[in-house]
Design a protein around this motif. Structure first.
Motif, PDB file in Angstrom:
ATOM      1  N   THR A 174       9.915   2.134   0.185  1.00 29.10           N
ATOM      2  CA  THR A 174       8.656   2.226  -0.558  1.00 29.10           C
ATOM      3  C   THR A 174       8.427   3.581  -1.208  1.00 29.10           C
ATOM      4  N   GLY A 175       9.281   4.559  -0.925  1.00 26.00           N
ATOM      5  CA  GLY A 175       9.110   5.888  -1.501  1.00 26.00           C
ATOM      6  C   GLY A 175       8.500   6.903  -0.565  1.00 26.00           C
ATOM      7  N   ILE A 176       8.192   6.510   0.661  1.00 26.69           N
ATOM      8  CA  ILE A 176       7.599   7.435   1.624  1.00 26.69           C
ATOM      9  C   ILE A 176       8.614   8.494   2.065  1.00 26.69           C
ATOM     10  N   ALA A 177       8.106   9.580   2.644  1.00 23.80           N
ATOM     11  CA  ALA A 177       8.963  10.647   3.152  1.00 23.80           C
ATOM     12  C   ALA A 177       9.101  10.603   4.669  1.00 23.80           C
ATOM     13  N   GLY A 178       8.266   9.809   5.327  1.00 22.38           N
ATOM     14  CA  GLY A 178       8.319   9.694   6.782  1.00 22.38           C
ATOM     15  C   GLY A 178       7.408   8.580   7.230  1.00 22.38           C
ATOM     16  N   LEU A 179       7.515   8.228   8.513  1.00 22.77           N
ATOM     17  CA  LEU A 179       6.627   7.208   9.068  1.00 22.77           C
ATOM     18  C   LEU A 179       6.468   7.429  10.561  1.00 22.77           C
ATOM     19  N   HIS A 218       0.831  -1.207   0.000  1.00 24.10           N
ATOM     20  CA  HIS A 218       0.000   0.000   0.000  1.00 24.10           C
ATOM     21  C   HIS A 218       0.865   1.256   0.000  1.00 24.10           C
ATOM     22  N   LEU A 219       1.931   1.261   0.789  1.00 28.90           N
ATOM     23  CA  LEU A 219       2.811   2.423   0.835  1.00 28.90           C
ATOM     24  C   LEU A 219       3.456   2.669  -0.524  1.00 28.90           C
ATOM     25  N   ARG A 220       3.894   1.605  -1.179  1.00 27.60           N
ATOM     26  CA  ARG A 220       4.473   1.774  -2.511  1.00 27.60           C
ATOM     27  C   ARG A 220       3.452   2.334  -3.489  1.00 27.60           C
ATOM     28  N   THR A 221       2.224   1.847  -3.405  1.00 25.75           N
ATOM     29  CA  THR A 221       1.179   2.277  -4.331  1.00 25.75           C
ATOM     30  C   THR A 221       0.834   3.745  -4.127  1.00 25.75           C
ATOM     31  N   ILE A 222       0.641   4.147  -2.885  1.00 25.75           N
ATOM     32  CA  ILE A 222       0.267   5.545  -2.613  1.00 25.75           C
ATOM     33  C   ILE A 222       1.418   6.482  -2.951  1.00 25.75           C
ATOM     34  N   SER A 223       2.644   6.124  -2.575  1.00 21.75           N
ATOM     35  CA  SER A 223       3.794   6.980  -2.877  1.00 21.75           C
ATOM     36  C   SER A 223       3.965   7.178  -4.373  1.00 21.75           C
ATOM     37  N   ALA A 224       3.725   6.114  -5.153  1.00 20.69           N
ATOM     38  CA  ALA A 224       3.885   6.211  -6.602  1.00 20.69           C
ATOM     39  C   ALA A 224       2.758   6.986  -7.270  1.00 20.69           C
ATOM     40  N   ALA A 225       1.638   7.147  -6.580  1.00 23.53           N
ATOM     41  CA  ALA A 225       0.460   7.769  -7.185  1.00 23.53           C
ATOM     42  C   ALA A 225       0.505   9.290  -7.160  1.00 23.53           C
ATOM     43  N   VAL A 226       1.348   9.873  -6.290  1.00 23.45           N
ATOM     44  CA  VAL A 226       1.350  11.323  -6.108  1.00 23.45           C
ATOM     45  C   VAL A 226       2.786  11.845  -6.104  1.00 23.45           C
ATOM     46  N   VAL A 286       3.577  14.578  -4.013  1.00 18.78           N
ATOM     47  CA  VAL A 286       3.817  15.220  -2.715  1.00 18.78           C
ATOM     48  C   VAL A 286       4.370  14.204  -1.719  1.00 18.78           C
ATOM     49  N   PRO A 287       4.986  14.677  -0.625  1.00 23.27           N
ATOM     50  CA  PRO A 287       5.480  13.753   0.396  1.00 23.27           C
ATOM     51  C   PRO A 287       4.347  12.935   1.017  1.00 23.27           C
ATOM     52  N   VAL A 288       4.641  11.675   1.291  1.00 17.08           N
ATOM     53  CA  VAL A 288       3.688  10.780   1.942  1.00 17.08           C
ATOM     54  C   VAL A 288       4.292  10.276   3.249  1.00 17.08           C
ATOM     55  N   ASN A 289       3.545  10.443   4.321  1.00 18.15           N
ATOM     56  CA  ASN A 289       3.935   9.880   5.607  1.00 18.15           C
ATOM     57  C   ASN A 289       3.179   8.570   5.811  1.00 18.15           C
ATOM     58  N   ALA A 290       3.851   7.566   6.369  1.00 16.93           N
ATOM     59  CA  ALA A 290       3.251   6.256   6.560  1.00 16.93           C
ATOM     60  C   ALA A 290       2.746   6.080   7.987  1.00 16.93           C
TER      61      ALA A 290
END
Length: 268
Positions: free
Chosen positions: A105-110, A68-76, A78-82
């Motif tokens: 996964t491409g996220i910017a934070g968690l 899911h994190l890979r999918t959301i990060s690849a879809a946008v 902007v930075p994505v926090n997990a």
């Protein structure tokens, strides 16, 4: 890798001053819509994702979450926090191993929380909880991508609303290497202000899960980041359930009027 570094840099910049809202999508469509509407950063929601999978919160495991994190990060862009729940492990070394996987996964934070997984004894021992943050920080540093680490204390979520204990935990997590501190389900702005002062200069995330405050209210007490957790997903589910209830009980379709143009919203 370069794109992820750019997103991490932007995410860190957002935490430096002012107050920003980090909206929480639950799938690709909602993520693209929120980014298109102008939110500067997004965050996944474990609850919203679980509901979209037909499961309750806390029921989705590590591998589906990483996907899911890979999918959301690849879809946008902007930075994505997990929302990385409790790291999907208890022992610090296991948390570190899972954090390393999340960093890829491409996220910017968690975020890592101190929920034990046992609602009858919901909070991990404070020393162990801090060790887990140390391990998560080391894993992120070793990955060399500078991801923002948020540490969450879950007392108010699980019926342990002890402000002093929450502050002790968040202060320890800040010292352990967390970049941002977070205690969800607090609705007293005086309590939030106390937390902001206690962990300063590190930023605080405020969850708005009921309409108890505005962005301006949060900004006045020094909150840097606002998230909404599963509330946007719940709002969408409310519309769905309300319309289906009308169909089943009244045989009418009034809620199909004035619906949004989703093709227009998402065509870009």
């Amino acid at each position: 890798m370069i794109q992820q570094r750019e997103r991490v840099a932007e995410f860190r910049r957002l935490h430096q001053s002012g107050t920003f809202v980090m909206a929480n999508p639950w799938d690709v469509g909602s993520a693209r819509a929120l980014a298109g509407l102008g939110f500067a950063a997004l965050a996944t929601t474990s609850a919203g994702f679980a509901w979209s999978m037909g499961q309750p919160d806390n029921a989705v495991g590590l591998q589906p979450t990483l996907s899911h994190l890979r999918t959301i990060s690849a879809a946008v862009q902007v930075p994505v926090n997990a929302d990385f729940q409790n790291g999907y492990a208890i022992e610090p070394d296991d948390v570190a191993a899972n954090v390393r996987l999340a960093a890829e996964t491409g996220i910017a934070g968690l975020s890592i929380e101190d929920f034990s997984g046992d609602p009858t004894d919901p909070l991990l021992e404070a020393g162990l909880a801090a060790e887990r943050i140390v391990a998560a920080r080391a894993a992120l540093d070793a990955a060399g991508r500078g991801l923002v680490l948020t540490a969450r204390s879950e007392g108010f979520v699980w019926g342990r609303p002890d402000l002093n204990d929450t502050i002790r935990r968040l202060t320890a997590y800040a010292e352990a290497g967390a970049d941002c501190l977070y205690a969800p389900w607090i609705t007293d702005l005086a309590h939030v202000a106390t937390i902001v002062r206690a962990v300063a200069p590190k930023p605080v995330n405020l969850l708005i899960h009921t309409p108890f405050a505005t962005v301006a209210d949060a900004a006045r007490i020094g909150v840097r980041r606002i998230s909404v957790g599963g509330m946007l997903a719940k709002t969408a589910w409310r519309g769905f359930l309300s319309a289906t209830h009308e169909i089943l009980t009244q045989g009418t379709f009034t809620q199909f009027a004035d619906l949004p143009d989703l093709n227009g919203l998402l065509e870009s």
